[in-house]
Enzyme design. Structure first.
Site, PDB file in Angstrom:
ATOM      1  N   LYS A 171       0.836  -1.212   0.000  1.00 49.87           N
ATOM      2  CA  LYS A 171       0.000   0.000   0.000  1.00 49.87           C
ATOM      3  C   LYS A 171       0.866   1.257   0.000  1.00 49.87           C
ATOM      4  O   LYS A 171       0.633   2.190  -0.750  1.00 49.87           O
ATOM      5  CB  LYS A 171      -0.923   0.037   1.237  1.00 49.87           C
ATOM      6  CG  LYS A 171      -1.862  -1.135   1.366  1.00 49.87           C
ATOM      7  CD  LYS A 171      -2.821  -0.958   2.528  1.00 49.87           C
ATOM      8  CE  LYS A 171      -2.173  -0.979   3.907  1.00 49.87           C
ATOM      9  NZ  LYS A 171      -1.576  -2.284   4.265  1.00 49.87           N
ATOM     10  N   ARG A 212      -9.331   0.963   9.264  1.00 46.87           N
ATOM     11  CA  ARG A 212      -9.007  -0.446   9.491  1.00 46.87           C
ATOM     12  C   ARG A 212     -10.110  -1.159  10.246  1.00 46.87           C
ATOM     13  O   ARG A 212      -9.983  -2.353  10.521  1.00 46.87           O
ATOM     14  CB  ARG A 212      -7.706  -0.551  10.293  1.00 46.87           C
ATOM     15  CG  ARG A 212      -6.459  -0.834   9.438  1.00 46.87           C
ATOM     16  CD  ARG A 212      -5.273  -0.778  10.363  1.00 46.87           C
ATOM     17  NE  ARG A 212      -4.143  -1.527   9.968  1.00 46.87           N
ATOM     18  CZ  ARG A 212      -3.016  -1.006   9.484  1.00 46.87           C
ATOM     19  NH1 ARG A 212      -2.919   0.272   9.232  1.00 46.87           N
ATOM     20  NH2 ARG A 212      -1.982  -1.767   9.240  1.00 46.87           N
ATOM     21  N   ARG A 225      -0.648  -9.345  13.359  1.00 41.07           N
ATOM     22  CA  ARG A 225      -1.203  -8.286  12.509  1.00 41.07           C
ATOM     23  C   ARG A 225      -2.125  -8.878  11.445  1.00 41.07           C
ATOM     24  O   ARG A 225      -3.133  -8.261  11.082  1.00 41.07           O
ATOM     25  CB  ARG A 225      -0.060  -7.476  11.875  1.00 41.07           C
ATOM     26  CG  ARG A 225       0.673  -6.631  12.932  1.00 41.07           C
ATOM     27  CD  ARG A 225       2.058  -6.226  12.468  1.00 41.07           C
ATOM     28  NE  ARG A 225       2.028  -5.318  11.351  1.00 41.07           N
ATOM     29  CZ  ARG A 225       3.068  -5.138  10.513  1.00 41.07           C
ATOM     30  NH1 ARG A 225       4.184  -5.819  10.689  1.00 41.07           N
ATOM     31  NH2 ARG A 225       2.975  -4.285   9.535  1.00 41.07           N
TER      32      ARG A 225
HETATM   33  P1  AMP Z   1       1.125   0.013   9.237  1.00 36.38           P
HETATM   34  O1  AMP Z   1       2.358   0.865   9.150  1.00 36.38           O
HETATM   35  O2  AMP Z   1      -0.021   0.554   8.436  1.00 36.38           O
HETATM   36  O3  AMP Z   1       1.411  -1.446   8.951  1.00 36.38           O
HETATM   37  O4  AMP Z   1       0.644   0.084  10.756  1.00 36.38           O
HETATM   38  C1  AMP Z   1       1.489  -0.369  11.801  1.00 36.38           C
HETATM   39  C2  AMP Z   1       0.662  -0.537  13.066  1.00 36.38           C
HETATM   40  O5  AMP Z   1       0.084   0.730  13.440  1.00 36.38           O
HETATM   41  C3  AMP Z   1      -0.519  -1.478  12.947  1.00 36.38           C
HETATM   42  O6  AMP Z   1      -0.163  -2.824  13.160  1.00 36.38           O
HETATM   43  C4  AMP Z   1      -1.431  -0.956  14.075  1.00 36.38           C
HETATM   44  O7  AMP Z   1      -0.959  -1.365  15.341  1.00 36.38           O
HETATM   45  C5  AMP Z   1      -1.212   0.556  13.987  1.00 36.38           C
HETATM   46  N1  AMP Z   1      -2.179   1.195  13.071  1.00 36.38           N
HETATM   47  C6  AMP Z   1      -1.904   1.834  11.903  1.00 36.38           C
HETATM   48  N2  AMP Z   1      -3.025   2.298  11.344  1.00 36.38           N
HETATM   49  C7  AMP Z   1      -4.037   1.938  12.173  1.00 36.38           C
HETATM   50  C8  AMP Z   1      -5.452   2.109  12.139  1.00 36.38           C
HETATM   51  N3  AMP Z   1      -6.066   2.739  11.122  1.00 36.38           N
HETATM   52  N4  AMP Z   1      -6.171   1.616  13.176  1.00 36.38           N
HETATM   53  C9  AMP Z   1      -5.589   0.991  14.215  1.00 36.38           C
HETATM   54  N5  AMP Z   1      -4.269   0.772  14.301  1.00 36.38           N
HETATM   55  C10 AMP Z   1      -3.490   1.248  13.291  1.00 36.38           C
END
Ligand code: AMP
Length: 216
Positions: free
Chosen positions: A13, A88, A172
């Site tokens: 993404k 999410r 995750r």
């Molecule tokens: P990402 O960099 O998008 O993979 O996000 C890393 C981590 O941040 C995720 O595993 C969640 O713990 C947290 N996170 C990011 N975006 C969200 C969201 N929209 N809602 C809840 N947790 C989030």
């Protein structure tokens, strides 16, 4: 252009968002990047978020919704934005809809980048990112030009995210399937969702994303 990039962690993404950001001149809003910045700044929000991120769980809705609500008010979002990693949960999607409706706006596109779980673990374990500018590399498929050095800002010392370890990746993925996947039906019912095969090379995925945008 108000678009959501949807998909499991490691689907690409962020990589696609960076390309679309250049193409359309609208900012990439990554809640993951925002939360990591808050952790780095040792803010109250960062400390709270870290307790969830460290174990591969989603951060509570109210924290991320607050972050996005504030970010959407910035002037660089006036012509649109690319949401990467948000919403999410169904609660986040409803909150986003309310924020936009209040301003007479709506989401134009939701692109789901599809990658099977088995591929995700291998991909994320080889992911490295720049702690300075958040540029992302892959040791095999998108290696930096100079080993361990960021191509974009020259920072020396690329890092593996602490949540890119197998046990956390698995958590995750569980969170993705249980809490995030239902969003596909949410956006499919609104005729906004387009599925893209995310197992292809990044440039092919980009082409497919562009084609899907022109179909609406
Ligand atoms: P990402 O960099 O998008 O993979 O996000 C890393 C981590 O941040 C995720 O595993 C969640 O713990 C947290 N996170 C990011 N975006 C969200 C969201 N929209 N809602 C809840 N947790 C989030």
């Amino acid at each position: 252009m108000r678009m959501i990039l949807f998909g499991p962690p490691g689907a690409g993404k962020g990589t696609q968002a960076k390309r679309l950001e250049e193409l359309f001149g609208v900012p990439q809003l990554s809640t993951g990047d925002m939360l990591r910045s808050a952790i780095k700044a040792e803010s109250k929000l960062g400390k709270e978020a870290a307790t969830f991120m460290d174990v591969g769980q989603l951060v509570p809705d109210e924290l991320v919704v607050g972050l996005i609500a504030e970010r959407l008010l910035a002037s660089d979002c006036s012509n649109g934005f690319l949401l990467d990693g948000f919403p999410r949960t169904i609660a986040q999607a409803n909150a986003l809809e309310r924020m936009l409706v209040d301003r007479g706006l709506e989401i134009d596109h939701v692109v789901s980048i599809e990658v099977p779980d088995d591929n995700i673990v291998a991909r994320l374990e080889a992911r490295r990112s720049c702690p300075e500018c958040c540029a992302v590399f892959h040791l095999k498929y998108v290696p930096p030009n100079v080993a361990n050095t960021c191509d974009k800002c020259g920072h020396e010392g690329l890092e593996q995210r602490t949540d890119d370890q197998e046990i956390k990746i698995r958590s995750r993925l569980v969170a993705f399937h249980e809490q995030t996947s239902p969003l596909k039906d949410f956006y499919r019912r609104k005729s906004l969702l387009r599925d893209i095969d995310g197992t292809q090379a990044p440039e092919k995925v980009f082409k497919a994303v562009q084609e899907s945008l022109s179909k609406r």
